[in-house]
Scaffold this motif. Structure first.
Motif, PDB file in Angstrom:
ATOM      1  N   SER A  55       0.813  -1.220   0.000  1.00 16.66           N
ATOM      2  CA  SER A  55       0.000   0.000   0.000  1.00 16.66           C
ATOM      3  C   SER A  55       0.844   1.267   0.000  1.00 16.66           C
ATOM      4  CB  SER A  55      -0.929   0.026   1.215  1.00 16.66           C
ATOM      5  OG  SER A  55      -1.867  -1.008   1.126  1.00 16.66           O
ATOM      6  N   LEU A  56       1.913   1.284   0.782  1.00 16.44           N
ATOM      7  CA  LEU A  56       2.736   2.497   0.838  1.00 16.44           C
ATOM      8  C   LEU A  56       3.360   2.787  -0.525  1.00 16.44           C
ATOM      9  CD1 LEU A  56       4.461   2.115   4.321  1.00 16.44           C
ATOM     10  CD2 LEU A  56       2.371   3.355   3.725  1.00 16.44           C
ATOM     11  N   GLN A  57       3.798   1.754  -1.217  1.00 13.60           N
ATOM     12  CA  GLN A  57       4.356   1.939  -2.557  1.00 13.60           C
ATOM     13  C   GLN A  57       3.275   2.430  -3.529  1.00 13.60           C
ATOM     14  OE1 GLN A  57       7.509   1.958  -3.429  1.00 13.60           O
ATOM     15  NE2 GLN A  57       6.973   2.502  -5.529  1.00 13.60           N
ATOM     16  N   ALA A  58       2.073   1.888  -3.397  1.00 20.01           N
ATOM     17  CA  ALA A  58       0.969   2.328  -4.269  1.00 20.01           C
ATOM     18  C   ALA A  58       0.647   3.801  -4.021  1.00 20.01           C
ATOM     19  CB  ALA A  58      -0.265   1.459  -4.030  1.00 20.01           C
ATOM     20  N   ILE A  59       0.701   4.244  -2.759  1.00 19.34           N
ATOM     21  CA  ILE A  59       0.459   5.653  -2.446  1.00 19.34           C
ATOM     22  C   ILE A  59       1.547   6.513  -3.084  1.00 19.34           C
ATOM     23  CG2 ILE A  59       0.409   7.358  -0.573  1.00 19.34           C
ATOM     24  CD1 ILE A  59      -0.888   5.102   1.164  1.00 19.34           C
TER      25      ILE A  59
ATOM     26  N   GLU B  76       3.375   5.804  -5.748  1.00 15.51           N
ATOM     27  CA  GLU B  76       3.248   5.768  -7.204  1.00 15.51           C
ATOM     28  C   GLU B  76       2.092   6.624  -7.714  1.00 15.51           C
ATOM     29  OE1 GLU B  76       2.855   1.640  -8.189  1.00 15.51           O
ATOM     30  OE2 GLU B  76       4.969   1.219  -7.771  1.00 15.51           O
ATOM     31  N   THR B  77       0.985   6.627  -6.999  1.00 18.52           N
ATOM     32  CA  THR B  77      -0.190   7.361  -7.478  1.00 18.52           C
ATOM     33  C   THR B  77      -0.156   8.829  -7.100  1.00 18.52           C
ATOM     34  OG1 THR B  77      -1.470   6.826  -5.492  1.00 18.52           O
ATOM     35  CG2 THR B  77      -1.714   5.351  -7.389  1.00 18.52           C
ATOM     36  N   VAL B  78       0.662   9.192  -6.113  1.00 15.91           N
ATOM     37  CA  VAL B  78       0.680  10.559  -5.584  1.00 15.91           C
ATOM     38  C   VAL B  78      -0.773  11.004  -5.359  1.00 15.91           C
ATOM     39  CG1 VAL B  78       1.676  12.859  -5.833  1.00 15.91           C
ATOM     40  CG2 VAL B  78       2.737  10.943  -7.010  1.00 15.91           C
ATOM     41  N   CYS B  79      -1.501  10.159  -4.655  1.00 11.95           N
ATOM     42  CA  CYS B  79      -2.941  10.364  -4.500  1.00 11.95           C
ATOM     43  C   CYS B  79      -3.274  11.481  -3.527  1.00 11.95           C
ATOM     44  CB  CYS B  79      -3.610   9.069  -4.073  1.00 11.95           C
ATOM     45  SG  CYS B  79      -2.982   8.391  -2.541  1.00 11.95           S
ATOM     46  N   ASP B  80      -4.454  12.045  -3.723  1.00 14.01           N
ATOM     47  CA  ASP B  80      -4.983  13.073  -2.838  1.00 14.01           C
ATOM     48  C   ASP B  80      -5.740  12.450  -1.667  1.00 14.01           C
ATOM     49  OD1 ASP B  80      -4.323  15.530  -4.417  1.00 14.01           O
ATOM     50  OD2 ASP B  80      -5.534  14.481  -5.904  1.00 14.01           O
ATOM     51  N   VAL B  81      -6.398  11.312  -1.927  1.00 14.55           N
ATOM     52  CA  VAL B  81      -7.197  10.621  -0.911  1.00 14.55           C
ATOM     53  C   VAL B  81      -6.983   9.124  -1.037  1.00 14.55           C
ATOM     54  CG1 VAL B  81      -9.556  10.090  -0.126  1.00 14.55           C
ATOM     55  CG2 VAL B  81      -8.991  12.407  -0.862  1.00 14.55           C
ATOM     56  N   VAL B  82      -6.872   8.459   0.124  1.00 14.04           N
ATOM     57  CA  VAL B  82      -6.851   7.002   0.186  1.00 14.04           C
ATOM     58  C   VAL B  82      -8.172   6.553   0.791  1.00 14.04           C
ATOM     59  CG1 VAL B  82      -5.805   4.976   1.265  1.00 14.04           C
ATOM     60  CG2 VAL B  82      -4.353   6.820   0.416  1.00 14.04           C
ATOM     61  N   LEU B  83      -8.888   5.705   0.075  1.00 13.90           N
ATOM     62  CA  LEU B  83     -10.100   5.073   0.573  1.00 13.90           C
ATOM     63  C   LEU B  83      -9.665   3.704   1.081  1.00 13.90           C
ATOM     64  CD1 LEU B  83     -13.181   5.357   0.824  1.00 13.90           C
ATOM     65  CD2 LEU B  83     -13.352   4.260  -1.415  1.00 13.90           C
ATOM     66  N   LEU B  84      -9.627   3.530   2.402  1.00  9.47           N
ATOM     67  CA  LEU B  84      -8.988   2.381   3.034  1.00  9.47           C
ATOM     68  C   LEU B  84      -9.986   1.474   3.723  1.00  9.47           C
ATOM     69  CD1 LEU B  84      -6.373   0.946   4.061  1.00  9.47           C
ATOM     70  CD2 LEU B  84      -6.441   2.540   5.992  1.00  9.47           C
ATOM     71  N   ASP B  85     -10.033   0.219   3.289  1.00 15.06           N
ATOM     72  CA  ASP B  85     -10.830  -0.787   3.994  1.00 15.06           C
ATOM     73  C   ASP B  85     -10.205  -1.004   5.364  1.00 15.06           C
ATOM     74  OD1 ASP B  85     -12.356  -2.916   4.874  1.00 15.06           O
ATOM     75  OD2 ASP B  85     -11.690  -4.298   3.310  1.00 15.06           O
ATOM     76  N   VAL B  86     -10.991  -0.857   6.390  1.00  8.89           N
ATOM     77  CA  VAL B  86     -10.465  -0.932   7.750  1.00  8.89           C
ATOM     78  C   VAL B  86     -10.391  -2.374   8.254  1.00  8.89           C
ATOM     79  CG1 VAL B  86     -12.644  -0.639   8.993  1.00  8.89           C
ATOM     80  CG2 VAL B  86     -10.552   0.293   9.942  1.00  8.89           C
ATOM     81  N   ASN B  87     -11.036  -3.311   7.574  1.00  6.43           N
ATOM     82  CA  ASN B  87     -11.073  -4.709   8.020  1.00  6.43           C
ATOM     83  C   ASN B  87     -10.468  -5.656   6.997  1.00  6.43           C
ATOM     84  OD1 ASN B  87     -12.419  -4.247  10.501  1.00  6.43           O
ATOM     85  ND2 ASN B  87     -14.331  -3.999   9.392  1.00  6.43           N
TER      86      ASN B  87
END
Length: 125
Positions: A37-41, A43-54
């Motif tokens: 996930s950290l690598q994906a963040i 790479e995408t230089v995203c503004d928002v992460v929609l994260l499944d908590v479970n």
């Protein structure tokens, strides 16, 4: 165009969320599962992460701490996403100090509204 990264172990939800967000004018990408996930963040230089908590093996609270350690508090906006009921999910989001919560079973328009609300003013779609 605002960039959204969906991190979830449910591929069907991920694909659906990408379609919903892209049709609302966002650039959306799905990353399956918590690992990488950290690598994906990065790479995408995203503004928002929609994260499944479970997710299995690496839960949402730990992943939020990892995101904050890697990018700084507030640098990446995080919205929790889950099949939980809205009340408990929103309380968890408050306790974790993230930017909001999106129950998976609510209408697609709610997802779009919550993502827009989490975006900095300059990045809204």
């Amino acid at each position: 165009m605002p960039r959204i990264l969906i991190i979830d172990d449910d591929a069907a939800f991920g694909a659906s969320a990408v379609r919903t967000l892209e049709s609302a004018g966002f650039s959306a990408r799905f990353h399956r599962g918590p690992f990488g996930s950290l690598q994906a963040i990065r790479e995408t230089v995203c503004d928002v992460v929609l994260l499944d908590v479970n997710m299995p093996k690496l839960d949402g609270p730990l992943l939020v701490r990892m995101i904050r350690d890697a990018f700084g508090r507030g640098a990446v906006k995080v919205l929790l996403c889950s099949n939980m009921e809205p009340g408990p999910l929103e309380r968890l989001a408050k306790v974790m100090g993230v930017h909001g919560a999106v129950p998976k079973h609510l209408p697609e328009a709610h997802l779009v509204d919550q993502v827009r609300a989490a975006l900095p003013p300059r990045a809204t779609a």
